[in-house]
Design a protein around this motif. Structure first.
Motif, PDB file in Angstrom:
ATOM      1  N   HIS A 138       0.837  -1.205   0.000  1.00  0.00           N
ATOM      2  CA  HIS A 138       0.000   0.000   0.000  1.00  0.00           C
ATOM      3  C   HIS A 138       0.878   1.265   0.000  1.00  0.00           C
ATOM      4  CE1 HIS A 138      -3.409   2.628   0.784  1.00  0.00           C
ATOM      5  NE2 HIS A 138      -2.719   3.170   1.764  1.00  0.00           N
ATOM      6  N   ILE A 139       1.917   1.251   0.814  1.00  0.00           N
ATOM      7  CA  ILE A 139       2.833   2.399   0.875  1.00  0.00           C
ATOM      8  C   ILE A 139       3.535   2.583  -0.471  1.00  0.00           C
ATOM      9  CG2 ILE A 139       4.923   3.319   1.938  1.00  0.00           C
ATOM     10  CD1 ILE A 139       4.105   1.864   4.522  1.00  0.00           C
ATOM     11  N   ILE A 140       3.981   1.473  -1.062  1.00  0.00           N
ATOM     12  CA  ILE A 140       4.684   1.545  -2.344  1.00  0.00           C
ATOM     13  C   ILE A 140       3.786   2.138  -3.429  1.00  0.00           C
ATOM     14  CG2 ILE A 140       5.639   0.138  -4.220  1.00  0.00           C
ATOM     15  CD1 ILE A 140       6.733  -1.763  -2.038  1.00  0.00           C
ATOM     16  N   LYS A 141       2.540   1.705  -3.467  1.00  0.00           N
ATOM     17  CA  LYS A 141       1.617   2.154  -4.513  1.00  0.00           C
ATOM     18  C   LYS A 141       1.308   3.647  -4.425  1.00  0.00           C
ATOM     19  CE  LYS A 141      -0.760  -2.168  -5.597  1.00  0.00           C
ATOM     20  NZ  LYS A 141      -2.062  -2.894  -5.583  1.00  0.00           N
ATOM     21  N   GLU A 142       1.459   4.232  -3.240  1.00  0.00           N
ATOM     22  CA  GLU A 142       1.197   5.659  -3.088  1.00  0.00           C
ATOM     23  C   GLU A 142       2.204   6.528  -3.850  1.00  0.00           C
ATOM     24  OE1 GLU A 142      -1.315   7.399  -1.323  1.00  0.00           O
ATOM     25  OE2 GLU A 142      -2.245   5.418  -1.454  1.00  0.00           O
ATOM     26  N   LYS A 143       3.431   5.996  -4.010  1.00  0.00           N
ATOM     27  CA  LYS A 143       4.479   6.672  -4.784  1.00  0.00           C
ATOM     28  C   LYS A 143       4.708   8.126  -4.359  1.00  0.00           C
ATOM     29  CE  LYS A 143       3.721   3.831  -8.899  1.00  0.00           C
ATOM     30  NZ  LYS A 143       3.415   3.835 -10.362  1.00  0.00           N
ATOM     31  N   LYS A 144       4.712   8.356  -3.077  1.00  0.00           N
ATOM     32  CA  LYS A 144       4.914   9.729  -2.597  1.00  0.00           C
ATOM     33  C   LYS A 144       6.378  10.147  -2.618  1.00  0.00           C
ATOM     34  CE  LYS A 144       0.785  10.014   0.287  1.00  0.00           C
ATOM     35  NZ  LYS A 144       0.241  10.270   1.649  1.00  0.00           N
ATOM     36  N   LEU A 145       7.285   9.175  -2.418  1.00  0.00           N
ATOM     37  CA  LEU A 145       8.729   9.438  -2.440  1.00  0.00           C
ATOM     38  C   LEU A 145       9.112  10.553  -1.472  1.00  0.00           C
ATOM     39  CD1 LEU A 145       9.343   9.210  -6.310  1.00  0.00           C
ATOM     40  CD2 LEU A 145       9.473   7.392  -4.601  1.00  0.00           C
TER      41      LEU A 145
ATOM     42  N   ARG B 155      14.410  -0.492  -2.108  1.00  0.00           N
ATOM     43  CA  ARG B 155      13.501  -1.090  -1.124  1.00  0.00           C
ATOM     44  C   ARG B 155      12.336  -1.837  -1.777  1.00  0.00           C
ATOM     45  NH1 ARG B 155       9.126   2.345  -2.753  1.00  0.00           N
ATOM     46  NH2 ARG B 155       9.511   4.538  -2.206  1.00  0.00           N
ATOM     47  N   THR B 156      11.892  -1.435  -2.979  1.00  0.00           N
ATOM     48  CA  THR B 156      10.788  -2.140  -3.617  1.00  0.00           C
ATOM     49  C   THR B 156      11.246  -3.477  -4.194  1.00  0.00           C
ATOM     50  OG1 THR B 156       9.822   0.004  -4.179  1.00  0.00           O
ATOM     51  CG2 THR B 156       8.890  -1.924  -5.261  1.00  0.00           C
ATOM     52  N   VAL B 157      12.471  -3.523  -4.708  1.00  0.00           N
ATOM     53  CA  VAL B 157      13.025  -4.798  -5.169  1.00  0.00           C
ATOM     54  C   VAL B 157      13.129  -5.765  -4.000  1.00  0.00           C
ATOM     55  CG1 VAL B 157      15.035  -5.950  -6.181  1.00  0.00           C
ATOM     56  CG2 VAL B 157      14.280  -3.738  -7.079  1.00  0.00           C
ATOM     57  N   LEU B 158      13.616  -5.287  -2.855  1.00  0.00           N
ATOM     58  CA  LEU B 158      13.726  -6.141  -1.669  1.00  0.00           C
ATOM     59  C   LEU B 158      12.352  -6.642  -1.238  1.00  0.00           C
ATOM     60  CD1 LEU B 158      15.321  -7.441   0.589  1.00  0.00           C
ATOM     61  CD2 LEU B 158      15.327  -5.251   1.807  1.00  0.00           C
ATOM     62  N   HIS B 159      11.332  -5.816  -1.378  1.00  0.00           N
ATOM     63  CA  HIS B 159       9.956  -6.235  -1.053  1.00  0.00           C
ATOM     64  C   HIS B 159       9.567  -7.477  -1.858  1.00  0.00           C
ATOM     65  CE1 HIS B 159       5.632  -6.082  -0.385  1.00  0.00           C
ATOM     66  NE2 HIS B 159       5.430  -5.952  -1.684  1.00  0.00           N
ATOM     67  N   TYR B 160       9.820  -7.450  -3.154  1.00  0.00           N
ATOM     68  CA  TYR B 160       9.434  -8.582  -4.000  1.00  0.00           C
ATOM     69  C   TYR B 160      10.328  -9.796  -3.780  1.00  0.00           C
ATOM     70  CZ  TYR B 160       5.902  -5.861  -6.371  1.00  0.00           C
ATOM     71  OH  TYR B 160       4.772  -5.126  -6.636  1.00  0.00           O
ATOM     72  N   ARG B 161      11.573  -9.561  -3.419  1.00  0.00           N
ATOM     73  CA  ARG B 161      12.433 -10.709  -3.137  1.00  0.00           C
ATOM     74  C   ARG B 161      11.989 -11.398  -1.832  1.00  0.00           C
ATOM     75  NH1 ARG B 161      13.006  -8.942  -7.160  1.00  0.00           N
ATOM     76  NH2 ARG B 161      11.382 -10.561  -7.367  1.00  0.00           N
ATOM     77  N   LEU B 162      11.557 -10.646  -0.836  1.00  0.00           N
ATOM     78  CA  LEU B 162      11.072 -11.253   0.399  1.00  0.00           C
ATOM     79  C   LEU B 162       9.766 -12.002   0.151  1.00  0.00           C
ATOM     80  CD1 LEU B 162      11.917  -8.433   2.969  1.00  0.00           C
ATOM     81  CD2 LEU B 162      12.974 -10.700   2.833  1.00  0.00           C
ATOM     82  N   LEU B 163       8.947 -11.504  -0.753  1.00  0.00           N
ATOM     83  CA  LEU B 163       7.751 -12.253  -1.156  1.00  0.00           C
ATOM     84  C   LEU B 163       8.154 -13.565  -1.826  1.00  0.00           C
ATOM     85  CD1 LEU B 163       5.390  -9.479  -2.552  1.00  0.00           C
ATOM     86  CD2 LEU B 163       4.838 -11.064  -0.702  1.00  0.00           C
TER      87      LEU B 163
END
Length: 237
Positions: free
Chosen positions: A49-56, A184-192
């Protein structure tokens, strides 16, 4: 709170069916699904959810802090170890208090960390600390975030460049302009990916998977506040 109580009640029912055998069956599948749903609900879905917000606007610090907690959790589940800050010499062998060893051992061995913290050499043997050092990540990132709410040294958290596919990119660590960047988003998908790999291993009909299921049940007991009970074989050392 209601979801927490329901999960504990579900585990209380499932664990009674697992007492006699570590052979994979529908009851073990129920336990694996319970674990997956909990992690998705409490960790992966909020991060997504945080990633999809793309607030950066600094949300990467929140994401990687949670990811560091997930890394140690996965590491401990894999070997059935329970953290005890007051562990003594006569404490059970399944307790640990050295987070660094648990954390870095996992970074230096799990498949998702290949080419980040370990590589295969010309003889197809694992070489740890290449291209990045797991101890440095533990101290500068994990401990920096947990204890000081910041990363330290040359380590920096960043969003992934649009030129890279976060769902397929394997390397989440890169060095640019003297900075070690954590995608951090790549790490998110690797942990998945790791959660899927671990779940597959828990389902296999093999001796190694039976041991994984034993450790898994012990950790679920601890997760849901069930005390050590030698009636359940997974509490034996």
């Amino acid at each position: 709170m209601e979801a927490e109580l329901q999960e504990k009640d579900d585990w209380a029912k499932i664990r009674k069916t697992l007492i006699l055998s570590y052979k994979y069956d529908s009851n073990w599948e129920d336990a694996i699904n319970l674990f997956n749903k909990r992690l998705q609900r409490k960790f992966f879905e909020p991060i997504q959810h945080i990633i999809k917000e793309k607030k950066l606007k600094g949300e990467g610090f929140t994401i990687v802090t949670v990811q560091c907690a997930l890394i140690e959790m996965f590491a401990a589940f894999r070997v059935g170890k329970i953290f005890n800050h007051n562990k003594l010499s006569n404490s059970p062998n399944y307790e640990y208090k050295e987070s660094q060893r648990m954390f870095t051992s996992f970074l230096n061995s799990a498949s998702i960390f290949k080419d980040n913290f370990w590589q295969l050499n010309e003889k197809n043997k694992s070489e740890i600390g290449r291209p990045y050092n797991a101890k440095d990540f533990y101290k500068q990132v994990r401990c920096g975030l947990m204890h000081e709410a910041r990363t330290k040294g040359d380590w920096h958290i960043t969003a992934t460049p649009l030129t890279k596919s976060v769902k397929s990119e394997k390397q989440f660590l890169v060095t640019e302009d003297g900075k070690i960047k954590i995608y951090r988003t790549v790490l998110h998908y690797r942990l998945l990916d790791y959660l899927r790999e671990y779940s597959v291993s828990l389902r296999k009909d093999a001796k190694e998977s039976e041991e994984l299921r034993k450790f898994f049940a012990r950790k679920l007991d601890h997760l849901f506040d069930f005390k050590s009970d030698l009636k359940y074989d997974w509490w034996t050392e």
